[in-house]
Design an enzyme around this catalytic site. Structure first.
Site, PDB file in Angstrom:
ATOM      1  CB  ALA A   1      -7.154   7.237 -10.510  1.00  0.00           C
TER       2      ALA A   1
ATOM      3  N   GLY B   1      -8.673  12.141  -8.719  1.00  0.00           N
ATOM      4  CA  GLY B   1      -7.693  12.100  -9.696  1.00  0.00           C
ATOM      5  C   GLY B   1      -7.911  13.329 -11.228  1.00  0.00           C
TER       6      GLY B   1
ATOM      7  CD  GLU C   1      -5.133  13.836  -6.732  1.00  0.00           C
ATOM      8  OE1 GLU C   1      -5.463  13.108  -7.541  1.00  0.00           O
ATOM      9  OE2 GLU C   1      -4.595  13.745  -6.279  1.00  0.00           O
TER      10      GLU C   1
ATOM     11  CD  GLU D   1      -8.065  10.890  -4.199  1.00  0.00           C
ATOM     12  OE1 GLU D   1      -8.987  11.621  -3.398  1.00  0.00           O
ATOM     13  OE2 GLU D   1      -7.845  11.287  -5.166  1.00  0.00           O
TER      14      GLU D   1
HETATM   15  C1  3H9 Z   1      -8.399   8.520  -6.985  1.00  0.00           C
HETATM   16  O1  3H9 Z   1      -8.489   9.079  -8.086  1.00  0.00           O
HETATM   17  C2  3H9 Z   1      -6.215   8.294  -7.061  1.00  0.00           C
HETATM   18  C3  3H9 Z   1      -5.063   9.557  -7.418  1.00  0.00           C
HETATM   19  O2  3H9 Z   1      -5.643  10.822  -6.141  1.00  0.00           O
HETATM   20  C4  3H9 Z   1      -3.906   9.527  -7.507  1.00  0.00           C
HETATM   21  C5  3H9 Z   1      -3.614   8.535  -8.831  1.00  0.00           C
HETATM   22  C6  3H9 Z   1      -1.954   8.616  -8.979  1.00  0.00           C
HETATM   23  N1  3H9 Z   1     -12.313   3.692 -11.524  1.00  0.00           N
HETATM   24  O3  3H9 Z   1     -20.849   4.201  -7.917  1.00  0.00           O
HETATM   25  P1  3H9 Z   1     -21.209   3.428  -8.452  1.00  0.00           P
HETATM   26  C7  3H9 Z   1     -17.222   2.052 -11.101  1.00  0.00           C
HETATM   27  S1  3H9 Z   1      -8.629   7.277  -6.479  1.00  0.00           S
HETATM   28  C8  3H9 Z   1     -12.840   1.867 -11.436  1.00  0.00           C
HETATM   29  O4  3H9 Z   1     -22.499   2.335  -8.921  1.00  0.00           O
HETATM   30  P2  3H9 Z   1     -22.724   6.140  -8.419  1.00  0.00           P
HETATM   31  C9  3H9 Z   1     -17.529   0.963 -10.351  1.00  0.00           C
HETATM   32  O5  3H9 Z   1     -17.329   0.456  -9.641  1.00  0.00           O
HETATM   33  C10 3H9 Z   1     -10.076   7.268  -7.422  1.00  0.00           C
HETATM   34  N2  3H9 Z   1     -14.092   2.398 -11.629  1.00  0.00           N
HETATM   35  O6  3H9 Z   1     -21.764   4.812 -10.148  1.00  0.00           O
HETATM   36  C11 3H9 Z   1     -19.211   1.009 -10.910  1.00  0.00           C
HETATM   37  O7  3H9 Z   1     -18.982  -0.081 -11.994  1.00  0.00           O
HETATM   38  P3  3H9 Z   1     -19.645  -1.863 -12.559  1.00  0.00           P
HETATM   39  C12 3H9 Z   1     -11.325   8.503  -6.499  1.00  0.00           C
HETATM   40  C13 3H9 Z   1     -14.594   2.666 -11.231  1.00  0.00           C
HETATM   41  O8  3H9 Z   1     -23.538   6.596  -9.549  1.00  0.00           O
HETATM   42  C14 3H9 Z   1     -19.597   1.533 -11.912  1.00  0.00           C
HETATM   43  O9  3H9 Z   1     -18.198   2.338 -12.187  1.00  0.00           O
HETATM   44  N3  3H9 Z   1     -11.927   8.328  -6.280  1.00  0.00           N
HETATM   45  C15 3H9 Z   1     -14.379   4.343 -10.348  1.00  0.00           C
HETATM   46  O10 3H9 Z   1     -23.881   5.561  -7.733  1.00  0.00           O
HETATM   47  C16 3H9 Z   1     -20.464   3.218 -11.470  1.00  0.00           C
HETATM   48  O11 3H9 Z   1     -20.112   3.796 -10.235  1.00  0.00           O
HETATM   49  C17 3H9 Z   1     -13.171   7.513  -6.233  1.00  0.00           C
HETATM   50  O12 3H9 Z   1     -12.695   7.394  -5.745  1.00  0.00           O
HETATM   51  C18 3H9 Z   1     -12.980   4.119 -10.696  1.00  0.00           C
HETATM   52  N4  3H9 Z   1     -12.048   5.273  -9.785  1.00  0.00           N
HETATM   53  O13 3H9 Z   1     -21.611   6.704  -8.385  1.00  0.00           O
HETATM   54  C19 3H9 Z   1     -14.547   7.665  -6.898  1.00  0.00           C
HETATM   55  N5  3H9 Z   1     -15.495   4.725  -9.730  1.00  0.00           N
HETATM   56  O14 3H9 Z   1     -21.118  -0.898 -12.763  1.00  0.00           O
HETATM   57  C20 3H9 Z   1     -15.083   6.846  -7.203  1.00  0.00           C
HETATM   58  C21 3H9 Z   1     -16.320   4.310 -10.163  1.00  0.00           C
HETATM   59  O15 3H9 Z   1     -18.990  -2.804 -12.932  1.00  0.00           O
HETATM   60  N6  3H9 Z   1     -16.474   6.692  -7.234  1.00  0.00           N
HETATM   61  N7  3H9 Z   1     -15.677   3.159 -10.540  1.00  0.00           N
HETATM   62  O16 3H9 Z   1     -19.823  -2.246 -11.013  1.00  0.00           O
HETATM   63  C22 3H9 Z   1     -17.986   6.681  -7.185  1.00  0.00           C
HETATM   64  O17 3H9 Z   1     -18.225   7.849  -5.534  1.00  0.00           O
HETATM   65  C23 3H9 Z   1     -19.073   6.760  -7.694  1.00  0.00           C
HETATM   66  O18 3H9 Z   1     -18.969   5.628  -7.871  1.00  0.00           O
HETATM   67  C24 3H9 Z   1     -19.541   8.032  -8.659  1.00  0.00           C
HETATM   68  C25 3H9 Z   1     -20.329   7.620  -9.245  1.00  0.00           C
HETATM   69  C26 3H9 Z   1     -20.337   8.645  -7.064  1.00  0.00           C
HETATM   70  C27 3H9 Z   1     -18.508   8.432  -9.467  1.00  0.00           C
END
Ligand code: 3H9
Length: 691
Positions: free
Chosen positions: A65, A104, A107, A127
């Site tokens: 999400a 998400g 999911e 999450e």
């Molecule tokens: C969810 O899904 C809830 C659901 O279950 C239910 C809903 C009803 N959203 O980490 P990076 C941005 S909760 C918005 O440096 P990498 C991040 O801030 C979500 N922005 O890259 C950064 O921005 P900036 C569950 C996001 O290659 C840029 O992307 N998912 C999100 O080292 C690059 O990120 C997670 O918890 C997001 N979801 O790693 C996954 N994710 O460049 C969270 C990232 O402006 N994300 N950004 O600073 C990660 O673990 C890592 O970002 C990922 C890439 C592994 C994907």
């Protein structure tokens, strides 16, 4: 055909391909959800289409999400409604995964009828790291597809698994050839059609749940085994309850239950804190005031001076990243001892299955031992980790100046000393900075990168990049006593020492901090680190409790006595000897001991830390409040679910913090004189987040 800015639709034979391209990580934002829903509708209405492939461009499948939309009014279709649209299509949908299918994102893949991924992909429900649970059916569908025990592990740990592991546990139907995902996904969709396979819905599966029925001990055992790890966090228990619900409720009711618990977590301050930490970590990597095109210097070879605990740990970081290290000591004996410890560390890692035993030699081969500083002449970066004394450090840097190649980065691992002073021992202060690692240096995530008045932008940018390369969280800080972390620790030290003289016991202080969420109390930490760190055997003069304990040979855990006594298994008990030392010293100082409440301990320690953090911020030693938070969370065990000292202060409200500081100042003196920054922010009705 473009559906909207981030989603496109095309047809290959009778297979529709929905492609999402929403950089950086294809988070499921309003636009993405709307685009995918529109494309599915198009596919359903297209008589020439029999099946659908859902695929992403860029570096990853949906990363979850969109966290930035949390707390804002929902926009249709919500993720759950999009899932209903996908799950209930009359034409099979294949999710084609590369990069990371997270939260998400996974999911959404779980409502597709089939899932295929390239071998390099990873799948996970992270999450929990944001203080949440998977709120789009993850807690209900994952157990149905991988079974209860694996779902418990995966969702409470939040760590993604490899595509291979995901395939083995049934989460994926097929592995694609690397680089050929789109074609392989289309081929899978075609096979599903040719073989007349059903529209398989994870929600309807029950065989994996049946395996766990009648075994309530699964949950009790899991809670018990993880009690320490989950202590203080709300999300893991909510996750376990949702997974329990898969056995107790119908699917729809389980979904309602999941939604209810998700909403509770989302509204809770823990999740706000953990989301703050997520963005703060990423923010810390960004350096203000240094142009984005600043050259990153190549670091092909590193030199480390000192093979003791600190130097050895520092050196391991580089070897772990495949960078050769020249390790310098003053004698062969010290060198061999240091290398022996490094080897033993690797062997222990291998025996735990975290690296292969046959790789230990390869890792060791990256070290070039030497007893001569001149062997550092070809290093791109040289880190000094010698005795914490200014003349010793200056002497080393003076010598390095004559040896290091032009442009090499010269770094000191000092914890407190003035790096401008150290740099002045060289004729190239522009090449000097601090790299402050935390012990054990091969484990702790934090790296304070200390910029001096002369450090040139290239070495600062290179050091911040290097932090990421070696798996650290680099935080850029200014050159001032104790930088960020140890300066706040010093404020805590002062209060903790004073509190025990005034009447608190060390164990009462420790319990307050432990109950707040720290992994261990203040005096427990001192005993663990060693009371003799920084103690000078020659100059000791019974000037404080710590010196007296050291003079008695009580150096902490390693000598089986410090503030606590330790048995042969390092089990601690409060030490009556230490208590006597405290009481005697207080009497000598003329301090009348009194009852000290837990509230007083809590407030004096924590508000003193916040106040020091504010001063650090005001002086520009830290450039953002969130950087202070990251330092204390990653380097000193501040509980993540409290978001760091500055976030915590904002949560109390700065007017409350200011009032409390004034009251503490009246009662306990000017150590609590409120920082000018706090006064200013309160006057402007702002918080640290706006500073
Ligand atoms: C969810 O899904 C809830 C659901 O279950 C239910 C809903 C009803 N959203 O980490 P990076 C941005 S909760 C918005 O440096 P990498 C991040 O801030 C979500 N922005 O890259 C950064 O921005 P900036 C569950 C996001 O290659 C840029 O992307 N998912 C999100 O080292 C690059 O990120 C997670 O918890 C997001 N979801 O790693 C996954 N994710 O460049 C969270 C990232 O402006 N994300 N950004 O600073 C990660 O673990 C890592 O970002 C990922 C890439 C592994 C994907």
């Amino acid at each position: 055909m473009k559906v909207n800015d981030v989603v496109s639709y095309d047809v290959d034979g009778s297979i529709a391909v929905i492609t999402v391209n929403s950089p950086p990580v294809n988070a499921l934002s309003n636009a993405v959800r709307q685009g995918v829903a529109g494309a599915i509708q198009t596919a359903m209405g297209d008589a020439g289409v029999d099946a659908v492939v859902l695929i992403c461009e860029g570096r990853t499948f949906f990363a979850g999400a969109d966290i930035t939309e949390f707390g804002k009014p929902p926009v249709e279709p919500t993720l759950r409604n999009l899932q209903l649209i996908v799950e209930n299509t009359t034409k099979p949908v294949v999710a084609a995964i590369h990069g990371t299918a997270l939260g998400g994102g996974l999911e959404l893949a779980l409502v597709a009828h089939y899932r295929i991924a390239v071998p390099s992909a990873k799948c996970g429900l992270p999450e929990v790291n944001l203080g949440l649970l998977p709120g789009a059916g993850g807690t209900q569908r994952l157990p149905r597809i991988v079974g209860i025990p694996k779902a418990l592990d995966l969702i409470t740990a939040g760590t993604p698994v490899s595509a291979k592991a995901a395939k083995e546990m049934g989460l994926l139907d097929e592995l694609a050839t690397e680089g050929n995902l789109r074609a392989d996904a289309i081929a899978l969709a075609q096979r599903v059609l040719d073989e007349g396979r059903p529209l398989s819905k994870v929600r309807d599966r029950s065989e994996k749940l049946d395996e766990a029925r009648g075994k309530p001990e699964i949950f009790a055992d899991f809670r018990k085994a993880n009690a320490r790890k989950f202590r203080g966090f709300n999300a893991p228990e909510s996750i376990i309850r949702c997974i329990e619900a898969t056995l107790e409720m119908r699917f729809e009711d389980g979904m309602t239950f999941e939604r209810q618990l998700f909403n509770e977590l989302q509204a809770d301050s823990q999740s706000a804190a953990q989301r703050h930490v997520f963005f703060a970590e990423r923010q810390a990597a960004k350096v203000d005031g240094i142009p984005a095109d600043t050259a990153i210097l190549p670091i092909a070879k590193v030199g480390v001076i000192g093979a003791g605990t600190m130097g050895g740990g520092i050196a391991m970081n580089f070897a772990n990243a495949g960078i050769p290290v020249t390790l310098v000591e003053t004698s062969e004996e010290a060198l061999n001892r240091g290398l022996g410890i490094i080897r033993k560390n690797y062997e222990t890692t291998a025996s735990k299955g975290k690296m292969r035993m046959e790789d230990v030699d390869g890792r060791m081969a990256l070290f070039t031992p030497s007893v001569s500083l001149s062997d550092l002449a070809d290093c791109d970066l040289i880190i000094e980790a010698v005795f914490e004394q200014i003349d010793v450090k200056r002497d080393v840097f003076g010598k390095l100046d004559a040896i290091a190649k032009p442009g090499a980065i010269l770094a000191t691992n000092t914890s407190y000393l003035d790096i401008d002073d150290i740099a002045a021992a060289t004729g190239r202060p522009q090449d000097v900075l601090g790299l402050h690692f935390f012990s054990p240096a091969n484990v702790m995530k934090l790296l304070e990168v200390v910029r001096t008045k002369d450090s040139r932008p290239e070495i600062v940018a290179t050091a911040m990049k290097l932090a990421k390369t070696i798996g650290k969280i680099g935080v850029l800080v200014g050159n001032g006593f104790g930088f960020v972390g140890n300066r706040i620790l010093a404020a805590r030290n002062t209060q903790a020492d004073q509190l025990v003289l005034e009447g608190a016991t060390p164990w009462a202080v420790d319990k307050v901090l432990y109950d707040f969420g720290f992994a261990m109390g203040h005096f427990q930490m001192r005993d663990l680190v060693g009371l003799d760190v920084g103690w000078n055997r020659e100059k000791t003069a019974s000037a404080n409790v710590r010196e007296i304990l050291n003079e008695m040979g009580r150096h902490g855990q390693k000598s089986r006595g410090g503030y606590y006594d330790y048995d042969e298994n390092r089990k601690q008990t409060p030490s009556p000897i230490a208590m006597q030392v405290i009481e005697d010293f207080a009497a000598k100082q003329g301090i009348a001991r009194r009852d000290v409440s837990d509230r007083e301990i809590h407030d004096r320690i924590l508000f003193a830390m916040v106040n020091e953090g504010a001063r650090i911020l005001d002086e520009g030693i830290a450039s953002r409040a969130s950087d202070v938070d990251i330092v204390w969370i990653t380097g000193y065990g501040w509980p993540k679910y409290r978001g760091g000292p500055m976030f915590w202060a904002d949560l109390q409200g700065l007017p409350v913090v200011l009032d409390r500081l004034k009251a503490l100042q009246a009662a306990h003196g000017d150590a609590f004189a409120p920082s000018a920054l706090i006064e200013r922010l309160v006057a402007q009705d702002k918080g640290f987040k706006d500073a």
